[in-house]
Design a protein around this motif. Structure first.
Motif, mmCIF file in Angstrom:
data_model
loop_
_atom_site.group_PDB
_atom_site.id
_atom_site.type_symbol
_atom_site.label_atom_id
_atom_site.label_comp_id
_atom_site.label_asym_id
_atom_site.label_seq_id
_atom_site.Cartn_x
_atom_site.Cartn_y
_atom_site.Cartn_z
ATOM 1 N N TYR A 181 -5.472 -1.334 -5.295
ATOM 2 C CA TYR A 181 -6.276 -1.802 -4.170
ATOM 3 C C TYR A 181 -5.556 -1.784 -2.818
ATOM 4 N N VAL A 182 -4.275 -2.117 -2.819
ATOM 5 C CA VAL A 182 -3.566 -2.271 -1.548
ATOM 6 C C VAL A 182 -3.016 -0.946 -1.028
ATOM 7 N N VAL A 183 -2.323 -0.201 -1.882
ATOM 8 C CA VAL A 183 -1.654 1.026 -1.439
ATOM 9 C C VAL A 183 -2.616 2.043 -0.820
ATOM 10 N N PRO A 184 -3.790 2.321 -1.418
ATOM 11 C CA PRO A 184 -4.690 3.295 -0.782
ATOM 12 C C PRO A 184 -5.079 2.905 0.639
ATOM 13 N N ARG A 185 -5.264 1.626 0.876
ATOM 14 C CA ARG A 185 -5.665 1.178 2.212
ATOM 15 C C ARG A 185 -4.494 1.178 3.189
ATOM 16 N N THR A 186 -3.309 0.838 2.715
ATOM 17 C CA THR A 186 -2.158 0.845 3.617
ATOM 18 C C THR A 186 -1.740 2.275 3.968
ATOM 19 N N ARG A 187 -1.949 3.214 3.044
ATOM 20 C CA ARG A 187 -1.669 4.618 3.367
ATOM 21 C C ARG A 187 -2.599 5.109 4.472
ATOM 22 N N LYS A 188 -3.863 4.772 4.340
ATOM 23 C CA LYS A 188 -4.828 5.150 5.370
ATOM 24 C C LYS A 188 -4.473 4.501 6.702
ATOM 25 N N ALA A 189 -4.068 3.234 6.648
ATOM 26 C CA ALA A 189 -3.690 2.520 7.866
ATOM 27 C C ALA A 189 -2.465 3.153 8.515
ATOM 28 N N SER A 190 -1.490 3.571 7.695
ATOM 29 C CA SER A 190 -0.274 4.182 8.218
ATOM 30 C C SER A 190 -0.577 5.480 8.964
ATOM 31 N N LYS A 191 -1.463 6.300 8.401
ATOM 32 C CA LYS A 191 -1.848 7.547 9.066
ATOM 33 C C LYS A 191 -2.563 7.262 10.385
ATOM 34 N N TYR A 192 -3.406 6.237 10.371
ATOM 35 C CA TYR A 192 -4.144 5.873 11.581
ATOM 36 C C TYR A 192 -3.188 5.386 12.669
ATOM 37 N N ILE A 193 -2.200 4.580 12.290
ATOM 38 C CA ILE A 193 -1.221 4.071 13.253
ATOM 39 C C ILE A 193 -0.453 5.221 13.899
ATOM 40 N N THR A 194 -0.010 6.178 13.073
ATOM 41 C CA THR A 194 0.726 7.336 13.592
ATOM 42 C C THR A 194 -0.123 8.118 14.584
#
Length: 223
Positions: A181-194
């Motif tokens: 649940y957490v990792v898929p969303r944090t990966r998406k968030a990381s790409k968005y931040i970059t």
């Protein structure tokens, strides 16, 4: 507590056979300088989904945010993260060295994971009582807090497993919950931040279109 600054919306449009990302549609293409007012549907701008949400507007959800600052400004990928659970009014219950906190502000830029399936009105009606009773137990007294073994994540996952038990479902381990649940969303968030920070720095960001990467130009061939 000061509310974190909301991020600007991102858009993507096609021009010069590239994907161009920016905060708004420019009058001229930043690559070729031509006017971008095309009537072609494939070149129309589209909004980029924001992975962050105002946690105080989320009911019965698991929230994740940086311990200090916000994702878009201060987070560097290595900073500590803090987690909590919302009640039906968007108050965020979270465990710290001061015990269980009930925050009405401070989670305006969070990653959110809904914990109830649509239509589970019976459990939602009891949610606030479950959360309050759970938080009042001695397990979450301030002196019980330990950075590595009895922390905010322990608090949220233990509550989630109590809910799963009430639903007659199997409990989740920390690793399973995180990976599922957490990792898929944090990966998406990381790409968005970059992407967001690159646009802030340069005004736009450019990537190749998938069809341009995979399909050779007409008339080209191997030697």
């Amino acid at each position: 507590m000061q509310r974190p600054e909301a991020g600007k919306p991102l858009i993507k449009f096609n021009h010069c056979k590239k994907y161009i990302y920016s905060f708004s549609m420019p009058q001229c293409c930043p690559l070729c300088g031509q006017v971008t007012g095309s009537r072609k549907l494939e070149e129309a701008p589209v909004s980029i989904s924001d992975p962050f949400t105002n946690g105080h507007q989320e009911k019965c959800s698991f929230l994740l945010r940086p311990t200090q600052g916000t994702f878009l400004r201060e987070y560097d990928g290595r900073s500590d993260l803090h987690v909590g659970i919302t009640n039906t009014n968007g108050i965020v219950y979270n465990y710290t060295t001061c015990g269980v906190q009930r925050d009405e502000v401070g989670w305006e830029q969070s990653v959110s994971i809904p914990l109830l399936q649509p239509g589970m009105f019976g459990l939602m009606d009891q949610w606030d009582k479950y959360l309050e009773d759970f938080s009042a137990t001695e397990a979450w007294l301030p002196q019980r807090y330990e950075d590595d073994h009895h922390n905010c994540y322990s608090y949220t996952l233990t509550f989630i497993n109590c809910v799963l038990t009430a639903e007659g479902k199997e409990q989740l381990g920390k690793r399973e919950f995180t990976e599922k649940y957490v990792v898929p969303r944090t990966r998406k968030a990381s790409k968005y931040i970059t992407l967001y920070r690159a646009i802030e720095e340069r005004g736009f960001y450019v990537t190749d279109r998938p069809d341009e990467e995979t399909n050779p130009p007409e008339g080209s061939g191997s030697c």
